[in-house]
Design an enzyme around this catalytic site. Structure first.
Site, PDB file in Angstrom:
ATOM      1  N   LYS A 168     -70.872  45.644  11.577  1.00 40.10           N
ATOM      2  CA  LYS A 168     -69.631  45.614  12.727  1.00 40.10           C
ATOM      3  C   LYS A 168     -68.656  44.529  12.370  1.00 40.10           C
ATOM      4  O   LYS A 168     -69.120  43.311  12.135  1.00 40.10           O
ATOM      5  CB  LYS A 168     -70.317  45.413  14.104  1.00 40.10           C
ATOM      6  CG  LYS A 168     -71.166  46.575  14.521  1.00 40.10           C
ATOM      7  CD  LYS A 168     -71.926  46.322  16.122  1.00 40.10           C
ATOM      8  CE  LYS A 168     -70.746  46.196  17.117  1.00 40.10           C
ATOM      9  NZ  LYS A 168     -71.612  45.749  18.439  1.00 40.10           N
TER      10      LYS A 168
HETATM   11  C1  E4P Z   1     -70.412  47.138  21.387  1.00 39.68           C
HETATM   12  O1  E4P Z   1     -71.456  47.110  20.794  1.00 39.68           O
HETATM   13  C2  E4P Z   1     -70.083  46.190  22.162  1.00 39.68           C
HETATM   14  O2  E4P Z   1     -70.040  44.947  21.739  1.00 39.68           O
HETATM   15  C3  E4P Z   1     -70.532  46.210  23.377  1.00 39.68           C
HETATM   16  O3  E4P Z   1     -70.703  47.484  24.056  1.00 39.68           O
HETATM   17  C4  E4P Z   1     -69.687  45.201  24.623  1.00 39.68           C
HETATM   18  O4  E4P Z   1     -70.075  45.548  25.969  1.00 39.68           O
HETATM   19  P1  E4P Z   1     -69.941  44.789  27.179  1.00 39.68           P
HETATM   20  O5  E4P Z   1     -68.302  44.934  27.419  1.00 39.68           O
HETATM   21  O6  E4P Z   1     -70.658  45.202  28.303  1.00 39.68           O
HETATM   22  O7  E4P Z   1     -70.134  43.353  26.811  1.00 39.68           O
END
Ligand code: E4P
Length: 224
Positions: free
Chosen positions: A86
């Site tokens: 990522k």
């Molecule tokens: C994806 O992997 C994102 O990092 C994650 O879904 C973010 O979620 P949040 O906004 O609940 O921290």
């Protein structure tokens, strides 16, 4: 729709991997830091729990393309082929994406908040883009519409990049993404459970049990 679990909690991963049709597991630096554990032990345990065939997503903590590429190669070598790095969108991140695609390493460009960001990431070769639905909704940003516009753009230009929507707090957000044609969603174990639950389901099942017991008592089909 590919359902992906957004956690590094082994217990939640074990549970959801057994009971739900999971496609993989996503993490980010906050999710990993929450576990307060040795990085490799945790990630290798997650790989063991989900097996070699499910996707595992780990976010780079580097800022420059050469270091992002080095981190992605190391992660792929230790976590197996079904791995996606990522990368938060940035100039360096896009350069790294283009380099990693030449090396055959999977890339998800993350921290996407606009359709325009998603389109550039897709043109750079990202396998997935991750728009953050709930973080947009929190600031009246209409996360679902952003997802829908990204899906439309990818259709307009016949791009293979998939939309992996992230940051969910409700079953409704996920449902609306699915209706918009979103390809994948990464969700917590709690939201996964919310998706399958419904009070009318519980009431219907309770009715079936009551009617059955009135005639057959505790017998099940296996007893006939
Ligand atoms: C994806 O992997 C994102 O990092 C994650 O879904 C973010 O979620 P949040 O906004 O609940 O921290």
């Amino acid at each position: 729709m590919l359902y992906i679990l957004d956690t590094a909690d082994r217990k939640a991963i074990k549970h959801c991997n057994e009971f739900y049709p999971l496609w993989g597991v996503t993490t980010n630096p906050s999710i990993i830091a929450k576990e307060k554990e040795d990085f490799w032990t945790l990630l290798e345990d997650i790989r063991e729990i989900i097996g070699p065939d499910k996707a595992l997503f780990v976010q780079t903590v580097q800022k420059t393309s050469d270091k992002i590429v080095a981190e992605a190669k190391l992660l792929r070598d230790r976590l197996g082929n079904n791995f996606y790095v990522k990368i938060p969108i940035s100039e360096e991140g896009l350069k790294a994406t283009m380099l990693l695609k030449k090396l055959g390493i999977g890339v998800l460009v993350t921290a996407i908040f606009t359709p325009a960001q998603a389109l550039v990431a897709a043109k750079a070769g990202a396998d997935f883009v991750a728009p953050y639905v709930n973080r947009l909704d929190n600031i009246l940003g209409d996360g679902i519409n952003v997802v829908a516009e990204i899906v439309k753009q990818f259709e307009n230009f016949s791009l293979d990049t998939k939309v992996l929507a992230a940051s969910f707090k409700s079953a409704e957000q996920i449902h609306k993404c699915a209706v918009a044609g979103c390809h994948a969603a990464t969700v917590s174990a709690d939201v996964m459970k919310m998706i399958i639950g419904h009070p009318m389901t519980d009431a219907s099942v309770a009715g079936f049990e009551k009617d059955w017991k009135a005639v057959y008592g505790d017998k099940t089909i296996l007893d006939f």
